[in-house]
Design an enzyme around this catalytic site. Structure first.
Site, short mmCIF file in Angstrom:
data_model
loop_
_atom_site.label_atom_id
_atom_site.label_comp_id
_atom_site.label_asym_id
_atom_site.label_seq_id
_atom_site.Cartn_x
_atom_site.Cartn_y
_atom_site.Cartn_z
N ASP A 1 0.83 -1.21 0.00
CA ASP A 1 0.00 0.00 0.00
C ASP A 1 0.86 1.26 0.00
OD1 ASP A 1 -2.29 1.48 0.03
OD2 ASP A 1 -2.61 1.33 2.18
N HIS B 1 2.82 3.76 -8.89
CA HIS B 1 2.71 2.34 -9.23
C HIS B 1 3.99 1.86 -9.93
CE1 HIS B 1 -1.30 2.17 -7.78
NE2 HIS B 1 -1.79 2.99 -8.68
N LEU C 1 10.89 -20.69 -5.32
CA LEU C 1 9.97 -19.74 -4.66
C LEU C 1 8.67 -19.74 -5.45
CD1 LEU C 1 9.24 -17.21 -2.86
CD2 LEU C 1 10.29 -15.81 -4.66
C1 FPP Z 1 -1.95 0.01 -3.41
O1 FPP Z 1 -1.48 1.34 -3.29
C2 FPP Z 1 -1.33 -0.60 -4.56
C3 FPP Z 1 -2.02 -1.16 -5.59
C4 FPP Z 1 -3.48 -1.19 -5.68
C5 FPP Z 1 -1.29 -1.74 -6.74
C6 FPP Z 1 -0.07 -2.53 -6.43
C7 FPP Z 1 0.79 -2.53 -7.62
C8 FPP Z 1 2.14 -2.50 -7.64
C9 FPP Z 1 2.95 -2.60 -6.43
C10 FPP Z 1 2.89 -2.35 -8.89
C11 FPP Z 1 2.54 -3.30 -9.94
C12 FPP Z 1 2.78 -4.69 -9.54
C13 FPP Z 1 2.90 -5.68 -10.42
C14 FPP Z 1 3.14 -7.07 -9.94
C15 FPP Z 1 2.83 -5.44 -11.86
P1 FPP Z 1 -2.51 2.53 -3.47
O2 FPP Z 1 -2.52 2.94 -4.90
O3 FPP Z 1 -3.85 2.15 -2.91
O4 FPP Z 1 -1.84 3.65 -2.60
P2 FPP Z 1 -2.55 4.81 -1.79
O5 FPP Z 1 -3.11 4.19 -0.55
O6 FPP Z 1 -1.42 5.73 -1.50
O7 FPP Z 1 -3.59 5.41 -2.68
#
Ligand code: FPP
Length: 224
Positions: free
Chosen positions: A12, A29, A122
């Site tokens: 997150d 992201h 893994l």
């Molecule tokens: C949550 O942060 C994150 C996500 C919903 C996406 C996770 C994606 C990645 C780590 C990158 C892509 C991964 C792969 C495997 C291709 P948020 O956007 O909700 O953060 P916020 O709470 O600050 O809004």
């Protein structure tokens, strides 16, 4: 010292990081993907056998289309560019979630899973369009359809994680303390670590600190 077989992570904080540093959630992201790669490397180094990453929830469809498209493009490019390397490193990729995506992504996911199926070093469970409540409802439906007895083993058998031991450790970055519909059944006895840092800022040192703390935690499993 506690053995550690399975780490689950709620990654997150990408959006906040992106807005703060580049005035764009999507930039967060992109930066988050670099952390994914660092953490995979460290997980191998630590000889941990299972890593479950929460990449997209069933609720994340409520985000703006632009952000959703960006995330899935990022994933497509990651698979196209990195699946060979993951395979060479003896890593198995498994998708957990409802596999309803574009034709192109569906094909890529099936290809990536098939290619790495026999790998043993893994297993990465990538939670994509994943929701724990849906997963449980689906398990109960299967049990009822097959007229099977309901018990802990039979329920676990119908979960998407049926080939994975329950997580020893859950890490959530981003300074938020909730489970967000992630592995509700499987986390029953996991140790939970909430990390203040946003996911793109999280690094192998932070990860190792948590692993060290986990290894020294007294786990009672209801006993005293
Ligand atoms: C949550 O942060 C994150 C996500 C919903 C996406 C996770 C994606 C990645 C780590 C990158 C892509 C991964 C792969 C495997 C291709 P948020 O956007 O909700 O953060 P916020 O709470 O600050 O809004």
């Amino acid at each position: 010292m506690n053995p550690i077989n399975h780490v689950a992570i709620i990654m997150d904080g990408n959006g906040r990081w992106g807005l703060k540093h580049k005035k764009s959630r999507n930039a967060g992201h992109k930066a988050g993907l670099n952390t994914v790669e660092k953490i995979i490397k460290e997980t191998i180094k630590q000889k941990i056998k299972f890593l479950t990453l929460y990449a997209f929830s069933t609720e994340n469809w409520k985000r703006p289309k632009r952000e959703i498209n960006y995330l899935f493009n990022l994933l497509e490019n990651f698979l196209i560019n990195k699946i060979e390397e993951l395979n060479k490193q003896n890593i198995k990729l498994k998708i957990i979630g409802i596999k309803k995506f574009t034709k192109k992504l569906n094909k890529l996911l099936i290809h990536s899973e098939k290619k790495t199926f026999k790998n043993k070093r893994l297993q990465i469970n990538l939670a994509l369009n994943y929701g724990s409540k849906y997963e449980l409802v689906n398990a109960f439906r299967c049990l009822s359809k097959n007229k099977e007895k309901i018990n802990e083993n039979s329920i676990s058998k119908y979960l998407l994680t049926n080939d994975t031991p329950d997580p020893d450790l859950l890490i959530r970055t981003g300074n938020t303390k909730r489970l967000s519909n992630f592995l509700l059944w499987q986390l029953a006895y996991s140790e939970i670590f909430f990390e203040r840092k946003l996911w793109p800022d999280f690094n192998d040192k932070d990860y190792n600190k948590i692993i060290k703390k986990f290894k020294n935690t007294k786990r009672n499993f209801g006993k005293i």
